[in-house]
Design an enzyme around this catalytic site. Sequence first.
Site, mmCIF file in Angstrom:
data_model
loop_
_atom_site.group_PDB
_atom_site.id
_atom_site.type_symbol
_atom_site.label_atom_id
_atom_site.label_comp_id
_atom_site.label_asym_id
_atom_site.label_seq_id
_atom_site.Cartn_x
_atom_site.Cartn_y
_atom_site.Cartn_z
ATOM 1 N N GLY A 197 0.824 -1.201 0.000
ATOM 2 C CA GLY A 197 0.000 0.000 0.000
ATOM 3 C C GLY A 197 0.856 1.247 0.000
ATOM 4 N N SER A 198 0.313 2.326 0.521
ATOM 5 C CA SER A 198 0.996 3.619 0.494
ATOM 6 C C SER A 198 1.985 3.745 1.649
ATOM 7 C CB SER A 198 -0.031 4.748 0.597
ATOM 8 O OG SER A 198 -0.625 4.760 1.894
ATOM 9 N N PRO A 199 2.997 4.615 1.505
ATOM 10 C CA PRO A 199 3.934 4.843 2.611
ATOM 11 C C PRO A 199 3.243 5.319 3.888
ATOM 12 C CG PRO A 199 4.851 5.708 0.574
ATOM 13 C CD PRO A 199 3.427 5.305 0.273
ATOM 14 N N VAL A 201 0.166 4.644 5.065
ATOM 15 C CA VAL A 201 -0.469 3.524 5.769
ATOM 16 C C VAL A 201 0.600 2.527 6.218
ATOM 17 C CG1 VAL A 201 -2.185 1.685 5.619
ATOM 18 C CG2 VAL A 201 -2.582 3.852 4.449
ATOM 19 N N GLY A 202 1.673 2.418 5.441
ATOM 20 C CA GLY A 202 2.766 1.529 5.833
ATOM 21 C C GLY A 202 3.345 1.894 7.189
ATOM 22 N N GLU A 219 5.547 -3.344 1.137
ATOM 23 C CA GLU A 219 5.682 -2.993 -0.275
ATOM 24 C C GLU A 219 4.922 -1.692 -0.485
ATOM 25 O OE1 GLU A 219 7.675 -4.509 -2.046
ATOM 26 O OE2 GLU A 219 7.674 -6.660 -1.721
ATOM 27 N N CYS A 253 2.298 0.780 -8.745
ATOM 28 C CA CYS A 253 3.271 1.343 -7.804
ATOM 29 C C CYS A 253 4.641 1.552 -8.429
ATOM 30 C CB CYS A 253 3.387 0.458 -6.558
ATOM 31 S SG CYS A 253 3.804 -1.256 -6.915
#
Length: 477
Positions: A197-199, A201-202, A219, A253
């Site tokens: 997902g996105s940075p 949310v990461g 990822e 991505c």
Amino acid sequence: MIVTSAPVDNQRILDTFEKLKQRSLLLRSESISNRKKRIKPFEGFLLKNKGRIRDAVFNDLKKPQTESDISELYPVLVELRQALAHLSDWAKPRKIDAPLTYLGTRAEVRYEPKGVCLIIAPWNFPFNLCLGPLISCLAAGNTAVVKPSELTPHTSKLIADLVNEFFDADMVTVIEGGQEISSQLLSLPFDHIFFTGSPGVGKIVMKAAAENLSSVTLELGGKSPAIIDDSADLKDAAKRIAFGKFLNNGQTCIAPDYVLVHETVQAKFIEELKLVTTTMFGEEGVINESSPNYARIVNQKHFDRLSKILQDAVEKGAKIEMPGSVNKDSNFISPTLLSNVAFSTLAMEDEIFGPILPIVSFRTVDQAIHLVNSKPKPLALYVFSNQKSFSGKIVTETSAGSVGINDCVLQFSHPNLPFGGVNNSGLGKSHGRYGFLAFSNEKPVLKQKRGFSMAYLMHPPYTNIKKKLVDVMLRWF
């Protein structure tokens, strides 16, 4: 098995987790041949259901059938076939040489399952990025909870149905739902969490994992640049960049997020890119809503986000080099090329994740490198050049999760390459053997012979002879 789009009772999640945990303990002593027997029939099962997969992905993203086959189903089949072909070798204990100071010992690294794993999948490639990690997880001997994206409900429901039809409920469980479900799952002591997902949310996932000291594979994404110098084959570069950028409507991505092109060839490159993009994704020279080779934006929220990025760029002086049709009712945005894009725009600050491509000129290689290094490290970087010195300098003096030279996105599907980001674009690697390792604990085992050993020379009391031996060891071993 739990399959629901509504909030799931927390006790039921806890009960499911416990069942998966108990099964994972049994899997520790399972043979590699049994793992293969579990995975092998899944290949035929997926091929048998490829029509259902195509329909679900189309209903969520309007993805063309062939694009769905090559970008959703095929990567999963590659992961599965790689695991079947190489799992015995991957899982075999690896003997480790011993230095002289460990004379008499034998050492090896064993690969044991981590246990119960959580896979949180994204919406952009909802089938591929959900089932691919699951293959690695099962190949390593784990059980899993799979959380598909709620933003692609048709594919999410299909994944739940397929898993329910094929796997035992205490082997793989699919739990559907939104942010509330994710939060409940992340509070549990999983042995490994695999998130795509996105940075932003990461970071939330990593914080939650820290509470239970769960290991993670993240990822993520970022602004992946494509850099073109004046020696590049512009027609070829345009063809490869158009495919990499507008595949899945730019919702990839590792898609080129912006292009840096040498100022002497910028105009020619733009013309080549306009021509090839229309040929690839249009029909009879036009890209519109009837074009059979072009996917759609996932939902209205992301349509509005992209519209804001485009409007901001134009208001700050950007020129639209390739205008096209836009329809909010169907989440349709045709491929859009921008030039004269200010660095202060959203298009150059945020990951675009859609069919908008800023094109920025540069004069020197150092100028291009400086721009790339001024941003967080990307998931991918692409260089188009016929000069080894140029591409070599770019690769050496920048950092990225992966690199493609004279091509785009292919590094993701290479079965023998690790895939993953660095810092802001991710943590850990996946695919093939690297995916197996991500879901495995590399456990060192040392075997000491009985009776006298070299280690005795290091035991107290520390006599003068032992002190001299330690001095020799410090100096020479």
